[in-house]
Design an enzyme around this catalytic site. Structure first.
Site, PDB file in Angstrom:
ATOM      1  CD  GLU A 144      37.953  41.291  36.777  1.00 47.94           C
ATOM      2  OE1 GLU A 144      38.159  41.677  35.615  1.00 47.94           O
ATOM      3  OE2 GLU A 144      37.956  42.075  37.757  1.00 47.94           O
ATOM      4  CG  HIS A 203      33.975  45.143  37.888  1.00 49.97           C
ATOM      5  ND1 HIS A 203      33.350  46.315  38.239  1.00 49.97           N
ATOM      6  CD2 HIS A 203      34.976  45.504  37.039  1.00 49.97           C
ATOM      7  CE1 HIS A 203      33.932  47.335  37.641  1.00 49.97           C
ATOM      8  NE2 HIS A 203      34.916  46.867  36.900  1.00 49.97           N
ATOM      9  CG  HIS A 242      38.998  50.782  33.908  1.00 48.73           C
ATOM     10  ND1 HIS A 242      38.132  50.740  32.837  1.00 48.73           N
ATOM     11  CD2 HIS A 242      38.513  49.887  34.810  1.00 48.73           C
ATOM     12  CE1 HIS A 242      37.173  49.869  33.064  1.00 48.73           C
ATOM     13  NE2 HIS A 242      37.373  49.332  34.263  1.00 48.73           N
ATOM     14  CG  HIS A 260      45.567  61.426  47.440  1.00 48.89           C
ATOM     15  ND1 HIS A 260      44.600  61.973  46.631  1.00 48.89           N
ATOM     16  CD2 HIS A 260      44.900  60.684  48.380  1.00 48.89           C
ATOM     17  CE1 HIS A 260      43.409  61.587  47.046  1.00 48.89           C
ATOM     18  NE2 HIS A 260      43.555  60.815  48.107  1.00 48.89           N
ATOM     19  CG  HIS A 302      38.261  57.699  50.715  1.00 38.26           C
ATOM     20  ND1 HIS A 302      38.009  58.863  51.403  1.00 38.26           N
ATOM     21  CD2 HIS A 302      39.363  57.941  49.949  1.00 38.26           C
ATOM     22  CE1 HIS A 302      38.915  59.765  51.081  1.00 38.26           C
ATOM     23  NE2 HIS A 302      39.737  59.232  50.188  1.00 38.26           N
TER      24      HIS A 302
END
Length: 378
Positions: free
Chosen positions: A103, A106, A173, A281, A339
């Protein structure tokens, strides 16, 4: 939150940003430095999106449950007591040493991208003023808008943590990050020479715009799958739970304002809601694939668009393979991250196609102009 922590965080982000800035500094000529800075910022933003996907898919979004630091410290090492206590209480919980570092890494990358965009904006204003407002490739309005956009993205990053991974906030986000990538791609396209595009190629303006809109909607649906952890709601293909149309709960699945794993009423989210999210999706993907394949084949007929069309087909094939692999191989982390990266690459390519059909020179295909030439485009 203390001033010392903010200074330490800022210095860490600056150190990370100095690496790509050193690469840019080696370039020859002011125009070439600016061009390279745009592309390096684009590359780092792509990397940030990939690492953000890794953060989300490893369930590390709450690895440090406050923002912008980690338990009010600039790095996990300084917060070792809090992390040790949380890990001992819940060894597989949201706070562990590995998740805290994922985290915070990032966040460090996000701060570095912010610094790069600040440098980009300052460089654009400096060159624009020094040129007497005549060098169009240095127009500062777009880089200035980028700074405002990255600040908005940072705010959603904070809300992602403080609102405990609420799906709509996490999805927004992600979408804002991809919009930032799209804006940087547009700016990068303005720095490059392009082969001419004939009137037939120019006729793709509306189809390319529609393609971008369809791709954006599909990515939003994919983000909704990821943020609701619905990737394994259907574990077979082309059927879902052995049915063409499985039992689904659209009302709860597509209620946007609710907590993770809960309905808007506070009950646990039924599995049929996750099935609905996954199935929509998956089904809409076929619409997008067919349309983008058609659009890419149209682009292949035009010399100035041929390279972009080939890459669209290549990355689209990669997306199809990785999407199916996540189902058949039970959602392996590496393939899931790839992906997400494929979606980001499709955004870059679709933006490039839209730029070229609008602003590439008119006429028949001829040799590309020298690399030192810069197009005068809006």
């Amino acid at each position: 939150m203390t001033a010392t922590m903010l200074i330490q965080l800022g210095l860490t982000g600056l150190v990370v940003a100095l690496i790509p800035l050193a690469v840019v500094w080696r370039a020859q000529g002011a125009a070439n430095k600016y061009r390279k800075l745009v592309w390096v910022t684009l590359f780092f933003t792509f990397d940030l999106i990939m690492f953000g996907a890794f953060t989300r898919l490893t369930d590390s979004g709450l690895g440090c449950p406050d923002w912008p630091g980690c338990y009010s410290h600039a790095n996990p090492l300084l917060a070792h007591e809090h992390i040790n206590a949380a890990q001992e209480a819940m060894p597989t919980g949201p706070v562990t040493w590995a998740k805290a570092w994922i985290e915070m890494t990032h966040r460090y990358f996000a701060m570095a991208v912010g610094f790069l965009i600040i440098v980009l904006m300052v460089a654009a204003w400096w060159r624009w003023i020094r040129s007497g407002k005549t060098e169009l490739q240095f127009r500062p309005w777009f880089p200035t808008a980028l700074l405002g956009f990255v600040c908005l993205q940072g705010a959603f990053g904070a809300w992602t943590v403080t609102m405990k991974l609420q799906p709509i906030i996490v999805t927004l986000h992600l979408l804002l990050g991809l919009n930032l990538l799209a804006m940087l791609t547009w700016l990068a396209a303005r720095q490059e020479p392009h082969l001419p595009v004939s009137p037939a190629g120019r006729a793709l303006i509306v189809p390319a715009t529609l393609g971008a809109a369809l791709l954006g909607l599909q990515i939003a649906l994919g983000g909704w799958v990821s943020t609701n952890y619905a990737a394994l709601a259907c574990t077979d293909f082309p059927l879902c739970d052995g049915k063409l149309v499985p039992d689904m709960d659209f009302a709860h699945g597509f209620t946007l304002w609710r907590h993770l794993g809960m309905t808007s009423g506070g009950d646990y989210l039924p599995f049929q809601a996750l099935t609905a999210i996954h199935w929509v999706h998956r089904s809409f993907a076929f619409v997008v694939i067919l349309y983008v394949v058609w659009l890419a084949h149209r682009a292949l007929r035009e010399e100035g668009l041929r390279k972009t069309g080939r890459w669209l087909l290549t990355v689209l094939g990669l997306q199809l393979c990785t999407g199916l692999a996540t189902i058949y191989l039970n959602w392996p982390l590496a393939i899931a991250v790839v992906h997400n990266g494929g979606a980001a690459l499709l955004v870059i390519l679709m933006v490039m196609l839209n730029y070229k059909v609008r602003y590439a020179p008119s006429g028949q295909a001829i040799a590309a102009p020298p690399a030192t030439a810069r197009p005068v485009t809006p």
